[in-house]
Scaffold this motif. Structure first.
Motif, PDB file in Angstrom:
ATOM      1  N   ARG A  23       0.830  -1.209   0.000  1.00 49.56           N
ATOM      2  CA  ARG A  23       0.000   0.000   0.000  1.00 49.56           C
ATOM      3  C   ARG A  23       0.863   1.258   0.000  1.00 49.56           C
ATOM      4  O   ARG A  23       0.508   2.262  -0.618  1.00 49.56           O
ATOM      5  N   ARG A  29       2.058   1.629  -3.531  1.00 46.94           N
ATOM      6  CA  ARG A  29       0.964   2.084  -4.376  1.00 46.94           C
ATOM      7  C   ARG A  29       0.653   3.561  -4.107  1.00 46.94           C
ATOM      8  O   ARG A  29       0.380   4.340  -5.027  1.00 46.94           O
ATOM      9  N   LEU A  89      -5.697  -2.520  -3.678  1.00 48.43           N
ATOM     10  CA  LEU A  89      -4.949  -1.519  -4.441  1.00 48.43           C
ATOM     11  C   LEU A  89      -5.857  -0.838  -5.456  1.00 48.43           C
ATOM     12  O   LEU A  89      -5.679   0.340  -5.771  1.00 48.43           O
ATOM     13  N   MET A 121      -7.576   1.916  -3.760  1.00 49.01           N
ATOM     14  CA  MET A 121      -6.710   3.088  -3.602  1.00 49.01           C
ATOM     15  C   MET A 121      -6.704   3.932  -4.873  1.00 49.01           C
ATOM     16  O   MET A 121      -6.704   5.167  -4.810  1.00 49.01           O
ATOM     17  N   ALA A 170      -1.630   5.055   3.107  1.00 49.16           N
ATOM     18  CA  ALA A 170      -1.423   3.613   3.292  1.00 49.16           C
ATOM     19  C   ALA A 170      -2.071   3.105   4.574  1.00 49.16           C
ATOM     20  O   ALA A 170      -2.685   2.026   4.592  1.00 49.16           O
ATOM     21  N   THR A 181      -6.001   2.957   4.482  1.00 47.67           N
ATOM     22  CA  THR A 181      -6.590   1.980   3.554  1.00 47.67           C
ATOM     23  C   THR A 181      -6.286   0.551   3.979  1.00 47.67           C
ATOM     24  O   THR A 181      -6.328  -0.364   3.153  1.00 47.67           O
ATOM     25  N   GLU A 182      -5.999   0.344   5.256  1.00 47.09           N
ATOM     26  CA  GLU A 182      -5.792  -1.024   5.745  1.00 47.09           C
ATOM     27  C   GLU A 182      -7.050  -1.855   5.471  1.00 47.09           C
ATOM     28  O   GLU A 182      -8.169  -1.420   5.707  1.00 47.09           O
TER      29      GLU A 182
END
Length: 653
Positions: free
Chosen positions: A238, A241, A276, A279, A268, A271-272
């Motif tokens: 993450r 990304r 992807l 995201m 990052a 967005t746990e």
């Protein structure tokens, strides 16, 4: 156009590829021993391979090609047989050597698909089904041939759609998967001329959403079929990304270089548990709404919850909490220490500092409270006041009576039944309600009565701040305040005699009461339930309520009596007057037993005053403008109700 057969030099079999996802390495590293794989989980995501973003098929091909593979044969029920990479003559030639000409683009029947799979893995075609018998009964044992016509892998996408329900197979479905299972056992690893590869299988990869989407017996105990989980991206992925996506964000209003937090790290961490692909969509949303890198957290929240407005950022929340220190104490009487601790936790929640000591606190609920103590002392009332205090709306309050969730299957009510079960279409009561109102107080009353499987759901909410329902939809609890109530530590039931024993009493000091209740809660979660991890998630958010004292009981009595008088006057137009002696007598009856708390006072008031008063007004046909003077009362015995000594004055108002 580059020839696929010469584009990449072969690597030794089983070589790990450090720039590939873990599940890809698991497949490549075991091709010498497994002939089929069931891939489940995060299949529809994008994957980072050597700094490049690619879909699943491309990620698989990038790993298989160095091992000497010439093509991926793809299949799904809509597009039929396909090839990957597309538009490459060498790849198409390899597929035609295996399956024969003119098969690409066709949608074969299950019987014909099974024949294609047999050719791909190197097993002779099965004879046709005999009349009156199934393929499974008529086909002899399969035997491997020397070698398949080319080194290929077969990817069967949406494999669960090949059957109606995993536990309710038709005869045709059963035979198809049974024959595929036999193919897995019969297939052998092979070498190919001109390569330095060790013997490898031509694998069949079944793509499904859940591990149990195919029949359980298909993989159970079959060593040649390997189940591989495709996990959600790690923090490392993450972060990588986020670095790639950050240039797409609009210019920030604030100077992010001078900020104390790196937007990449914020992106990052926030967005746990997300993909992807999500995201990338969050980035597009931020671009559309002109949210710069300094507002990454807002973009993630909007994507998760679908709402722009964030009540936690309203100045009214701070004002309401400050105001609540006075208002709540007036409404929840005699619980000054419990109210003070509750307000401290709410202040922490309003600032977003709940769980701030953890590395991933952003994914947890805004606030968690565990109200414990005697019955009728204001636990549920305080939960209601918290909802009104935070959101200015008593409707931002969702209550679940956990005595209704004591059965094993009750956990499905919260998140919805699994696919194929009754009630699947209805969804979950908890997940559905929170998706509808992401900002609310959720009360779980009498948590000790819930089944342990229900508690497992709470463990996931407290740790990850989300739940996935039976339909695969994720619900986020990151903006909720969760309140659990419990009577643990007040009464113990002897397991042998079933007699109830009081563990605390109104004469105890608060410190002693608090310690006994907390010890009982700890024992219940660690010893009785064997769930110490749930207790750890609650942390120091346990708020213990005290028994109400005599002064508090009188205050509750005064308030409830005033409510009765006001309602009779407002709704019926009748004035009720209590003589000092009658009022003192009524107060003594209602406050005699502090163990039952404010609810007990209300129950006594209903029995001693409201019921006989209603009986007298009904029997005497009291009319608006009348005055009823109560000079005394007498408690009823047995089934007899209480009696009032009254005088009715017609039109005296």
């Amino acid at each position: 156009m580059t020839n696929a057969s010469t584009a990449v030099l072969p690597q030794p079999a089983g070589s790990l590829l450090p720039d590939h996802p873990t599940f890809v390495n698991e497949i490549v590293g075991t091709l010498s021993v497994h002939s089929q794989y069931v891939l489940h989980g995060n299949l529809r995501d994008e994957f980072l391979v050597g700094g490049e973003i690619m879909p699943l098929h491309k990620a698989l091909w990038s790993a298989l090609r160095p091992s000497g593979f010439e093509a991926l044969i793809t299949y799904d029920q809509i597009d039929g047989i396909g090839v990957y990479p597309p538009n490459d003559p060498a790849v198409l030639q390899a597929v035609e050597r295996v399956l024969g000409p003119n098969v690409v683009g066709r949608r074969p029947s299950p019987e014909r698909l099974r024949v294609h799979l047999a050719k791909a893995v190197g097993v002779p075609e099965q004879p046709p089904v005999e009349a009156g018998g199934s393929a499974a009964r008529s086909a002899p044992a399969v035997a491997p041939v020397a070698r398949p016509a080319a080194r290929v892998a077969v990817v069967v996408d949406h494999a669960a759609r090949l059957l109606r329900a995993p536990g309710q197979l038709s005869e045709e479905e059963r035979d198809f998967f049974l024959l595929c299972q036999k193919l897995a056992s019969a297939a052998k690893a092979h070498t190919f001329p001109g390569t330095r590869q060790a013997p490898l299988h031509n694998p069949v990869l079944w793509l499904v959403d859940g591990e149990r989407d195919l029949p359980a017996w298909f993989t159970a105990g079959v060593e040649s079929i390997r189940s591989v989980a495709v996990a959600l991206p790690t923090l490392e992925h993450r972060l990588e990304r986020a670095r790639l996506l950050m240039p797409i964000f609009p210019p920030s209003i604030q100077d992010v270089s001078a900020a104390k937090t790196d937007p990449v790290e914020v992106f990052a961490s926030r967005t746990e548990g997300m993909t992807l692909q999500a995201m990338r969509r969050i980035t597009l949303l931020a671009r559309d709404r002109d949210l710069g890198a300094d507002r990454v957290a807002d973009a993630v929240r909007i994507y998760k919850l679908g709402v722009d407005d964030n009540p936690w950022r309203h100045s009214s929340v701070r004002t309401q909490i400050i105001k609540g220190e006075r208002v709540i104490s007036d409404r929840v009487k005699g619980q000054d220490r419990a109210v003070a601790k509750t307000l401290d936790i709410l202040k922490r929640a309003a600032l977003g500092l709940s769980g701030a000591q953890a590395n991933t606190s952003d994914s947890r609920p805004r606030g968690v409270l565990f109200f414990a103590g005697p019955t009728g002392v204001g636990k549920t009332e305080l939960a209601k006041q918290v909802a009104e205090l935070l959101f200015g709306d008593a409707q931002a309050y969702l209550r679940f009576d956990m005595s209704e969730f004591s059965a094993e299957h009750a956990a499905d009510r919260l998140t919805g039944a699994p696919p194929g079960y009754v009630g699947f279409e209805a969804g979950g009561e908890l997940t559905g309600a929170v998706r509808t109102r992401p900002f609310q107080v959720v009360l779980f009353d009498e948590i000790e009565k819930a089944h342990p499987l229900v508690l497992d759901k709470f463990l996931q909410i407290l740790e990850d701040g989300r739940l996935t329902d039976g339909q695969g939809v994720t619900t986020y609890f990151t903006e909720c305040v969760l309140i659990f109530t419990s009577n643990l530590g007040i009464i113990r039931t002897d397991p042998d005699t079933r007699k109830r024993e009081l563990l605390v009493n109104p004469t105890m000091g608060y410190d002693e009461l608090e310690q006994k209740v907390k010890d009982a809660i700890r024992d219940h979660f660690t010893t009785t339930l064997g769930r110490p991890e749930l207790l750890n998630r609650l942390g120091d958010n346990i708020v213990v309520f005290d028994f109400i004292n005599a002064a508090t009981a009188r205050g509750i009595f005064d308030g409830q009596l005033a409510n009765v008088m006001r309602k009779v006057s407002t709704d019926l137009g009748i004035e009720v007057v209590l003589s000092p002696a009658a009022r003192q007598q009524l107060e003594g009856m209602c406050t005699a037993d502090p163990f039952n708390g404010g609810r007990g006072i209300g129950n006594q008031l209903e029995s001693a005053l409201i019921n006989p008063l209603a009986r007298r007004m009904f029997d005497d046909d009291a009319q608006p403008g009348d005055r009823i003077s109560i000079t005394g009362l007498q408690a009823g015995e047995g089934s007899a109700g209480a009696t009032l000594w009254t005088n009715v004055e017609r039109g005296a108002r």
